[in-house]
Design a protein around this motif. Sequence first.
Motif, PDB file in Angstrom:
ATOM      1  N   LYS A  38     -38.810 -93.220  86.756  1.00 22.83           N
ATOM      2  CA  LYS A  38     -38.404 -92.581  85.525  1.00 22.83           C
ATOM      3  C   LYS A  38     -36.895 -91.925  85.371  1.00 22.83           C
ATOM      4  O   LYS A  38     -36.878 -90.850  85.806  1.00 22.83           O
ATOM      5  CB  LYS A  38     -39.429 -91.416  85.218  1.00 22.83           C
ATOM      6  N   TYR A  45     -38.609 -86.144  77.348  1.00 23.42           N
ATOM      7  CA  TYR A  45     -39.396 -86.586  78.240  1.00 23.42           C
ATOM      8  C   TYR A  45     -38.528 -87.578  79.112  1.00 23.42           C
ATOM      9  O   TYR A  45     -37.556 -88.253  78.535  1.00 23.42           O
ATOM     10  CB  TYR A  45     -40.702 -87.284  77.890  1.00 23.42           C
ATOM     11  N   LYS A  46     -38.935 -87.746  80.156  1.00 20.70           N
ATOM     12  CA  LYS A  46     -38.501 -89.062  81.157  1.00 20.70           C
ATOM     13  C   LYS A  46     -39.149 -90.307  81.234  1.00 20.70           C
ATOM     14  O   LYS A  46     -40.448 -90.166  81.211  1.00 20.70           O
ATOM     15  CB  LYS A  46     -38.034 -88.555  82.593  1.00 20.70           C
ATOM     16  N   TYR A  47     -38.490 -91.386  81.175  1.00 18.33           N
ATOM     17  CA  TYR A  47     -39.385 -92.831  81.058  1.00 18.33           C
ATOM     18  C   TYR A  47     -38.465 -93.636  82.116  1.00 18.33           C
ATOM     19  O   TYR A  47     -37.313 -93.586  82.145  1.00 18.33           O
ATOM     20  CB  TYR A  47     -39.504 -93.004  79.814  1.00 18.33           C
ATOM     21  N   ASP A  49     -36.877 -97.293  81.893  1.00 18.71           N
ATOM     22  CA  ASP A  49     -36.310 -98.035  80.715  1.00 18.71           C
ATOM     23  C   ASP A  49     -36.546 -99.664  81.308  1.00 18.71           C
ATOM     24  O   ASP A  49     -36.857 -99.891  82.344  1.00 18.71           O
ATOM     25  CB  ASP A  49     -34.722 -97.637  80.374  1.00 18.71           C
ATOM     26  N   TYR A 126     -43.465-102.102  77.001  1.00 19.25           N
ATOM     27  CA  TYR A 126     -44.717-101.839  77.133  1.00 19.25           C
ATOM     28  C   TYR A 126     -45.755-102.962  77.606  1.00 19.25           C
ATOM     29  O   TYR A 126     -46.718-102.606  78.505  1.00 19.25           O
ATOM     30  CB  TYR A 126     -45.013-101.137  75.917  1.00 19.25           C
TER      31      TYR A 126
END
Length: 160
Positions: A38, A45-47, A49, A126
Amino acid sequence: MNKQAKPKAAEANVSTTTHTNIYAALIAARAEFSAILKASKGHNYKYADLVEILNNVQEPLANHGLFVVNEHELVDGHVYLSTRIVHAPTEQTVGPSRFYLHEVGKLDDKQPYQKIGVGSTYGRRYNLNALLNLAAEDNDGAVRAREQQKREDAQRDAHQ
């Protein structure tokens, strides 16, 4: 002349291992995935990519004859991004995983194509996470330690 770097997957050497079905190929490819971190921040928030995910999965997928197909589909007046994993040697597929984008005629925005583009990028991330059962990890020392242990284990196994 401006020379652009090739994508990581384009440099991948396709494995000579021939899997008899897509599931065997997916299992072998998943064993080669690196930790997905992340590393991006947004909306408090962290994600991970899309680039982070692709950098970690494209080469292992290609090494086992697998590739990702994304396409827009129109189903009952609704546009979806549909993602499949394809095993080239057997032409078997996993998926589709569909991500809802919008209802036809309901984009009253001045920039509908930009909205579709943003949604498609989000959907690709996703759908790929869902199809490959991926989970991103926080970028911390524990992740790096596991990666180092994985490399050491692989080197030890190669020398036995």
